[in-house]
Write an enzyme that holds these catalytic residues in place. Sequence first.
Site, short mmCIF file in Angstrom:
data_model
loop_
_atom_site.label_atom_id
_atom_site.label_comp_id
_atom_site.label_asym_id
_atom_site.label_seq_id
_atom_site.Cartn_x
_atom_site.Cartn_y
_atom_site.Cartn_z
N SER A 187 43.25 53.63 39.15
CA SER A 187 42.71 52.46 38.47
C SER A 187 42.93 52.48 36.96
O SER A 187 42.96 51.42 36.34
CB SER A 187 41.22 52.32 38.79
OG SER A 187 40.54 53.52 38.50
N HIS A 215 43.02 48.82 44.10
CA HIS A 215 43.95 48.14 43.19
C HIS A 215 45.29 47.85 43.85
O HIS A 215 46.26 47.51 43.17
CB HIS A 215 44.17 48.97 41.93
CG HIS A 215 42.99 48.93 41.02
ND1 HIS A 215 42.72 47.86 40.20
CD2 HIS A 215 41.98 49.82 40.83
CE1 HIS A 215 41.61 48.10 39.53
NE2 HIS A 215 41.14 49.27 39.89
N LYS A 247 38.56 42.49 43.44
CA LYS A 247 39.72 42.51 42.55
C LYS A 247 40.70 41.42 42.97
O LYS A 247 40.41 40.25 42.84
CB LYS A 247 40.28 43.92 42.51
CG LYS A 247 39.26 44.82 41.79
CD LYS A 247 39.51 46.28 41.85
CE LYS A 247 38.40 46.97 41.05
NZ LYS A 247 38.11 48.31 41.51
C1 LIG Z 1 36.87 49.11 41.38
C2 LIG Z 1 37.06 50.26 42.26
C3 LIG Z 1 36.08 50.61 43.18
C4 LIG Z 1 34.74 49.93 43.21
O1 LIG Z 1 34.82 48.70 43.80
P1 LIG Z 1 33.69 47.60 43.48
O2 LIG Z 1 33.86 46.60 44.56
O3 LIG Z 1 34.02 47.08 42.13
O4 LIG Z 1 32.39 48.30 43.50
C5 LIG Z 1 36.35 51.65 44.05
N1 LIG Z 1 37.51 52.33 44.00
C6 LIG Z 1 38.47 52.04 43.10
C7 LIG Z 1 39.74 52.82 43.09
C8 LIG Z 1 38.27 51.00 42.19
O5 LIG Z 1 39.20 50.72 41.29
#
Ligand SMILES: *Cc1c(COP(=O)(O)O)cnc(C)c1O
Length: 401
Positions: A187, A215, A247
Site C-alpha cells: 500500500s 490495492h 478503494k
Molecule cells: C486499506 C487497506 C486495508 C484496510 O481496508 P479498509 O477497508 O480501509 O479498512 C487492508 N489491507 C490493505 C493492504 C490496505 O491497503
Amino acid sequence: MEQTVHKTSLTDIYRERLSVLQAQQRLRECQNVSGAEFPLISINGQLAIHFCSNNYLGLAIDPRMKQAALEAIENSGTSASASRLVSGTDARIIQLEESIADWKGTEAALVFNSGYQANLGIIQALTGPGDWIFADRLNHASLVDGCRLSGAKLVRYHHKDVNHLEDKLKTAPVNALKWIITDSVFSMDGTRAPLEALVDLSEKYGAMLMVDEAHANGILGDKKHSGLVEHLRLIGCVHLQTGGFGKALGSQGGYAAGSRVLIDTLINKARSFIYSTALPPSVIAANKKALEVVQSESSLNERLWQNIHLMHTGLCDILSSANLPESPASGIFPVIIGDSAKTLVVCDDLLSRGFFVKAIRPPTVPEGTARLRITLSAAHTQSQIQSLLLALKDCIATTSS
Ligand SMILES: *Cc1c(COP(=O)(O)O)cnc(C)c1O
C-alpha cells in the site's frame, strides 16, 4: 477547584506525548476537506486536484453506485441494526458473498465491515499460540495487528525476499500450522508481491497462503479485474484472499474468499465479524453494483492504466536517479524524499499550487523513507496528470536546492 487541577494534570500527559510527535514531525491531523466533485476537492476553501484517494476507478461517484445505494435505503432503511448471527443475515448479503466467491474463483466468501476488520478477524480466527505466521515486513498494519492479536509466532521476512522467507520457513517445526501472509500490492510502495514464488514455498513447506488484494482488486487481472491472484493465474493456489470495497470498488467493507471450511471457521471464530453490526443495506447494494461494473466494463480499468503509464513515464523524466521500476506495478506512486520535514514542505508547496498529495511519514513507513504517495484514478484527465508532473518537478527542485 481541586478536582479541576487534578484533571488538568492527568491530561497533560497526553499533551506532552503529542508534543513529542510534533517535535519529530510526526503529528497527524485530520484535514478538513469538502465539496467538489472528485477528483476536485476543496481544502480549507481552496480548490485542488485530489491525488491521494484510493478511488482508483472513480466508482465512488458513479451514478450507478449512487442509484443502487439510494434504492436500498428506500426499500430497507439505513441500518442492519444488529450483527448477522444475532438478527439474521439479509438475503442481499448472501447474494453479495456469492458474487464475491464467483469473482474470486473460490468456493465461498464472507463480508466484513472493513478491510481492517477482515484482516484482524481472519488471522485471529485461523491462527493461535503454537502456530507460525510468516509476514512480509511491509505488510499493511491491519495484517500486522491481526498477527499480534492471534498469539501465533510472528516471523517477518524482508520485503519481497523469498530467500529470506525460505530460511525462516526452515526454522519452523514440520508439523506446525503455518501461514504465509502478504499484501499483493503493497500500500505504501505500490510494489507487487512475488506471488508465484510464494505459492511454490507454500507448497514446499506445507504452509497456507493468505493474500490481501486491497490495492489490486479492480485494478489487476485481465478478465474480472479481481487482483494479482487472477493476473498471475494463481486461482486455486492461494488459500485465502482478502481485500476491501473502500478503494477501487468505491464503497465500504471487506471480504475473505476461500474454501467453505475456512469461511465457516471465520463465521464461528472471527470476533470482528461476530461482534459487530452488519453493513447497512445501502453499502451492500453498492458493493454488489461495484462487482457488476468492474467485471462488465473494462473501460474504467483501461483509462486508469493509461493514466498510470503517463505518470510513470513522466516520473522517470523527473526522478532519473530514483529507483523506479521498469514498468509501473499499480496505481500507487511513492516519491521518496527521506526527511519528514522536507516531505511536508513539498506537500504544502504542491497544495498551494492546487494539488492534494499526502506526505506519508514514519511510523507508517520505515525510518528515513518519508515520501509523497501519489495515487491515480480513471477519473483524472491526462492534462491534470501532466500539470501535476510539472508542479512536482518544480517543487522537488526548490526543496533540494
Ligand atoms: C486499506 C487497506 C486495508 C484496510 O481496508 P479498509 O477497508 O480501509 O479498512 C487492508 N489491507 C490493505 C493492504 C490496505 O491497503
